[in-house]
Design a protein around this motif. Structure first.
Motif, PDB file in Angstrom:
ATOM      1  N   TRP A  49       0.841  -1.200   0.000  1.00  0.00           N
ATOM      2  CA  TRP A  49       0.000   0.000   0.000  1.00  0.00           C
ATOM      3  C   TRP A  49       0.874   1.247   0.000  1.00  0.00           C
ATOM      4  CZ3 TRP A  49       0.285   3.613   3.959  1.00  0.00           C
ATOM      5  CH2 TRP A  49       0.920   3.210   5.139  1.00  0.00           C
ATOM      6  N   LEU A  52      -1.712   7.622  -2.582  1.00  0.00           N
ATOM      7  CA  LEU A  52      -1.923   8.080  -3.956  1.00  0.00           C
ATOM      8  C   LEU A  52      -2.551   9.469  -3.908  1.00  0.00           C
ATOM      9  CD1 LEU A  52      -1.884   7.401  -6.996  1.00  0.00           C
ATOM     10  CD2 LEU A  52      -4.127   6.319  -6.680  1.00  0.00           C
ATOM     11  N   SER A  69      -4.332   0.303  -1.769  1.00  0.00           N
ATOM     12  CA  SER A  69      -3.582  -0.926  -2.005  1.00  0.00           C
ATOM     13  C   SER A  69      -3.170  -0.963  -3.477  1.00  0.00           C
ATOM     14  CB  SER A  69      -4.449  -2.140  -1.677  1.00  0.00           C
ATOM     15  OG  SER A  69      -4.858  -2.120  -0.325  1.00  0.00           O
ATOM     16  N   TYR A  70      -2.118  -1.715  -3.772  1.00  0.00           N
ATOM     17  CA  TYR A  70      -1.643  -1.771  -5.158  1.00  0.00           C
ATOM     18  C   TYR A  70      -0.825  -3.037  -5.375  1.00  0.00           C
ATOM     19  CZ  TYR A  70       3.201  -0.859  -3.913  1.00  0.00           C
ATOM     20  OH  TYR A  70       4.468  -0.977  -3.394  1.00  0.00           O
ATOM     21  N   SER A  71      -0.452  -3.273  -6.615  1.00  0.00           N
ATOM     22  CA  SER A  71       0.472  -4.348  -6.955  1.00  0.00           C
ATOM     23  C   SER A  71       1.186  -3.962  -8.244  1.00  0.00           C
ATOM     24  CB  SER A  71      -0.270  -5.672  -7.154  1.00  0.00           C
ATOM     25  OG  SER A  71       0.637  -6.706  -7.539  1.00  0.00           O
ATOM     26  N   ASP A  72       2.438  -4.363  -8.355  1.00  0.00           N
ATOM     27  CA  ASP A  72       3.166  -4.101  -9.605  1.00  0.00           C
ATOM     28  C   ASP A  72       3.397  -5.406 -10.369  1.00  0.00           C
ATOM     29  OD1 ASP A  72       5.270  -5.233  -8.034  1.00  0.00           O
ATOM     30  OD2 ASP A  72       6.757  -4.149  -9.233  1.00  0.00           O
ATOM     31  N   PRO A  82       2.868   0.563 -10.760  1.00  0.00           N
ATOM     32  CA  PRO A  82       1.809   0.334  -9.772  1.00  0.00           C
ATOM     33  C   PRO A  82       0.433   0.253 -10.440  1.00  0.00           C
ATOM     34  CG  PRO A  82       3.201   2.194  -9.160  1.00  0.00           C
ATOM     35  CD  PRO A  82       3.471   1.889 -10.593  1.00  0.00           C
ATOM     36  N   TYR A  83      -0.309  -0.804 -10.098  1.00  0.00           N
ATOM     37  CA  TYR A  83      -1.682  -0.965 -10.570  1.00  0.00           C
ATOM     38  C   TYR A  83      -2.622  -0.844  -9.369  1.00  0.00           C
ATOM     39  CZ  TYR A  83       0.274  -2.756 -14.948  1.00  0.00           C
ATOM     40  OH  TYR A  83       0.961  -2.881 -16.128  1.00  0.00           O
ATOM     41  N   PHE A  84      -3.775  -0.239  -9.597  1.00  0.00           N
ATOM     42  CA  PHE A  84      -4.729   0.016  -8.527  1.00  0.00           C
ATOM     43  C   PHE A  84      -6.117  -0.476  -8.929  1.00  0.00           C
ATOM     44  CE2 PHE A  84      -1.616   3.443  -8.968  1.00  0.00           C
ATOM     45  CZ  PHE A  84      -0.982   3.416  -7.735  1.00  0.00           C
ATOM     46  N   PHE A 104       2.497   8.932  -6.292  1.00  0.00           N
ATOM     47  CA  PHE A 104       2.300   7.786  -5.417  1.00  0.00           C
ATOM     48  C   PHE A 104       3.525   7.643  -4.520  1.00  0.00           C
ATOM     49  CE2 PHE A 104       2.169   2.999  -4.862  1.00  0.00           C
ATOM     50  CZ  PHE A 104       1.101   3.028  -3.975  1.00  0.00           C
ATOM     51  N   LEU A 149      -3.151  -7.859  -8.855  1.00  0.00           N
ATOM     52  CA  LEU A 149      -3.850  -7.240  -7.728  1.00  0.00           C
ATOM     53  C   LEU A 149      -4.557  -8.288  -6.863  1.00  0.00           C
ATOM     54  CD1 LEU A 149      -5.301  -4.163  -9.619  1.00  0.00           C
ATOM     55  CD2 LEU A 149      -3.882  -4.019  -7.563  1.00  0.00           C
ATOM     56  N   LYS A 169      -3.556   2.438 -13.641  1.00  0.00           N
ATOM     57  CA  LYS A 169      -2.103   2.324 -13.490  1.00  0.00           C
ATOM     58  C   LYS A 169      -1.498   3.715 -13.431  1.00  0.00           C
ATOM     59  CE  LYS A 169      -0.435   2.323 -18.294  1.00  0.00           C
ATOM     60  NZ  LYS A 169       0.364   1.567 -19.307  1.00  0.00           N
TER      61      LYS A 169
END
Length: 204
Positions: A49, A52, A69-72, A82-84, A104, A149, A169
């Motif tokens: 996290w 943003l 929260s995010y994930s790459d 980073p994707y949201f 971010f 994600l 993104k």
């Protein structure tokens, strides 16, 4: 004496449980601080996290920060972007659809590898600035981002469908990294994106 022994055992048990609950499993070990690109990518891949920030349409363009929260990418296979998974009910989403400029910020502190105050220069922190863009539904990138994600945040799969969640993104334009004394480190977006994670896994 028996009472004292029981109290000591209870204290040890509580301490162990607290450590176990706060421990994090790292898929990639912390890189050497002199490897700037590795340090930046490591921060993004190991965190879950950050904050943003967008430009508020409700407050005359004032900065609006939101914990998200995010994930790459999948564990050990991050691409640094980073994707949201954002709902249309969130001001962040509405702001981005009006003006995509965003930043971010993430810190090493939540990872657990920094024991000092988050503002201490040795506790790495990263700010990515760019454009927050909505991915086309059904596109290949959206499918990959969703998988990343949902792998890192399984509960997202159960979030209300009626809240119109969509994948966004951050299209990175600038990178601000501090991971030691001496001010921000110089790193280009190209250097950041081209870096390949090769460090061995470690556990904390």
């Amino acid at each position: 004496m028996e009472r004292l022994r029981q109290l000591i055992i209870l204290f040890v048990l509580v301490t162990v449980l607290e450590h176990a609950s706060s421990a994090r499993i790292l898929t990639i070990s912390k890189p050497d601080r002199h490897d700037i690109a590795a340090s930046a990518r490591w921060l993004v891949s190991q965190n879950i996290w950050g904050v943003l920030s967008t430009l508020s349409i409700e407050h005359d363009g004032a900065p609006f920060g939101n914990v998200v929260s995010y994930s790459d990418g999948l564990p050990g296979k991050g691409n640094g972007i980073p994707y949201f998974y954002l709902t249309m009910l969130d001001p962040t989403t509405r702001n981005a659809l009006k003006d995509s400029r965003a930043s971010f910020a993430i810190s090493e502190s939540p990872i657990g590898t920094c024991k000092r105050d988050p503002m201490d220069p040795t506790c790495s922190k990263l700010t990515l600035t760019g454009k927050l863009l909505q991915l086309s539904e059904g596109s290949e990138e959206e499918k990959v981002a969703k998988k990343a994600l949902f792998t890192k945040h399984p509960e997202m799969m159960d979030w209300p469908k009626g809240h119109e969640f969509s994948v966004f993104k951050l299209d990175i334009i600038n990178i601000f990294l501090i991971n030691w004394y001496g001010g921000a480190k110089s790193i280009t977006v190209d250097e950041y994106l081209r870096y390949k994670e090769t460090k061995v896994a470690s556990f904390l």
